[in-house]
Write a protein that holds these residues in place. Sequence first.
Motif, short mmCIF file in Angstrom:
data_model
loop_
_atom_site.label_atom_id
_atom_site.label_comp_id
_atom_site.label_asym_id
_atom_site.label_seq_id
_atom_site.Cartn_x
_atom_site.Cartn_y
_atom_site.Cartn_z
N UNK A 8 0.82 -1.22 0.00
CA UNK A 8 0.00 0.00 0.00
C UNK A 8 0.85 1.27 0.00
N UNK A 9 2.12 1.17 0.39
CA UNK A 9 2.97 2.36 0.49
C UNK A 9 3.74 2.65 -0.80
N UNK A 10 3.65 1.75 -1.77
CA UNK A 10 4.45 1.95 -3.00
C UNK A 10 4.06 3.25 -3.70
N UNK A 11 2.77 3.53 -3.74
CA UNK A 11 2.33 4.71 -4.50
C UNK A 11 3.00 5.99 -3.96
N UNK A 35 8.13 7.72 -6.62
CA UNK A 35 8.97 8.76 -7.23
C UNK A 35 10.29 8.90 -6.47
N UNK A 36 10.17 8.83 -5.13
CA UNK A 36 11.39 8.92 -4.32
C UNK A 36 12.34 7.77 -4.68
N UNK A 37 11.82 6.57 -4.72
CA UNK A 37 12.68 5.41 -5.00
C UNK A 37 13.30 5.52 -6.39
N UNK A 38 12.50 5.97 -7.35
CA UNK A 38 13.03 6.07 -8.71
C UNK A 38 14.12 7.14 -8.82
N UNK A 39 14.17 8.04 -7.85
CA UNK A 39 15.20 9.09 -7.90
C UNK A 39 16.52 8.65 -7.25
N UNK A 62 4.81 -2.58 -12.83
CA UNK A 62 5.12 -1.35 -13.56
C UNK A 62 6.32 -0.63 -12.94
N UNK A 63 6.36 -0.64 -11.63
CA UNK A 63 7.48 -0.02 -10.92
C UNK A 63 8.78 -0.76 -11.27
N UNK A 64 8.75 -2.07 -11.26
CA UNK A 64 9.96 -2.84 -11.59
C UNK A 64 10.38 -2.58 -13.04
N UNK A 65 9.39 -2.37 -13.90
CA UNK A 65 9.70 -2.09 -15.31
C UNK A 65 10.31 -0.71 -15.52
N UNK A 66 10.12 0.19 -14.53
CA UNK A 66 10.46 1.60 -14.75
C UNK A 66 11.95 1.84 -14.92
N UNK A 67 12.77 0.92 -14.38
CA UNK A 67 14.23 1.07 -14.56
C UNK A 67 14.82 -0.32 -14.74
N UNK A 68 15.83 -0.45 -15.60
CA UNK A 68 16.39 -1.79 -15.83
C UNK A 68 17.25 -2.30 -14.67
N UNK A 69 17.51 -1.43 -13.68
CA UNK A 69 18.34 -1.86 -12.55
C UNK A 69 17.51 -1.99 -11.27
#
Length: 306
Positions: A163-166, A170-174, A203-210
Amino acid sequence: MTTSFEKTPGWLDWYAGPSRPRFQMPEGAVDAHCHVFGPKDAFPFAPERKYTPCDASKDQLFELRDHLGFTRNVVVQATCHGADNSAMADALRSSGGLARGVATLRPDVSDAELRELHEAGVRGVRFNFVKRLVDAAPRQDLRDIAERIAPYGWHVVVYFEAADLVGLRDFLLSIPVPLVIDHMGRPDVTKDPYGPEFGAFLDFVRARPDIWCKVTCPERLSVSGPPALDGEQSAYRDVVPFARRVVEEFPDRVLWGTDWPHPNLATHMPDDGLLVDFIPGIAPTPELRQRLLVDNPMRLYWPEAG
Ligand SMILES: O=C(O)c1cc(C(=O)O)oc(=O)c1
């Protein structure tokens, strides 16, 4: 001063005398998520801990590794030790190069400490957002830590509730280093593995290849079981479609680990031999298992061996 380390009421100790897995592990397999607790007389638990466990020493961990057929371990700092990484680092130093680790750091960690942890075998830092385990850390502190570890080639392991992913996305992707997600982001396995909640995680896992994903902890995520006990050869069936989806879509970015000694389980403690027998259900071909258990963790934790 004597400190009382009475176990948290209802605490379940790890399963003694696990069976030998039927599943034949590929050569050189890595248990990429496990912990040590204490022993408390040598490595006292942290004052800020949210639970007090039984002891689970490095020797007991290495014995389990050999019994189950793993070759290596990745020891993840358990929250009951706070940011005192000494028990984990001691396990790495005693492993003859067969264990690497993930630490917990405070933002005031010194360069000398970072170098020492790196020499001991630490290759990542854990950011924990699970509220029952830790008090929230300011995001700026986490960002600073990520920048400090980047030159060492480390990654960030993140543990959060689905439930906290949303709010975290953005923070994690940065974060400027690779990310490894603990326990598939803790999906609610009573929902549809093809539904929007798990879809948002994928979708989150797809957002970056690493971004990597641990397809771990069926014993924690399962609602209907059956548990890995009493010879059960098909445990935690409700978790299988979730883990299998991740393994099949991201075969080069998945990791598996026992999660021994399984902190905070409330209903049962799995027989770790039967837990290993869960693997072929989520990675149905020898090729997928070779990547999950050997190639992927080696690339992330022992890149120099490749
Ligand atoms: O869900 C948990 O309670 C849990 C706790 C810890 C820890 O205390 O470090 O680690 C895990 O991987 C899982």
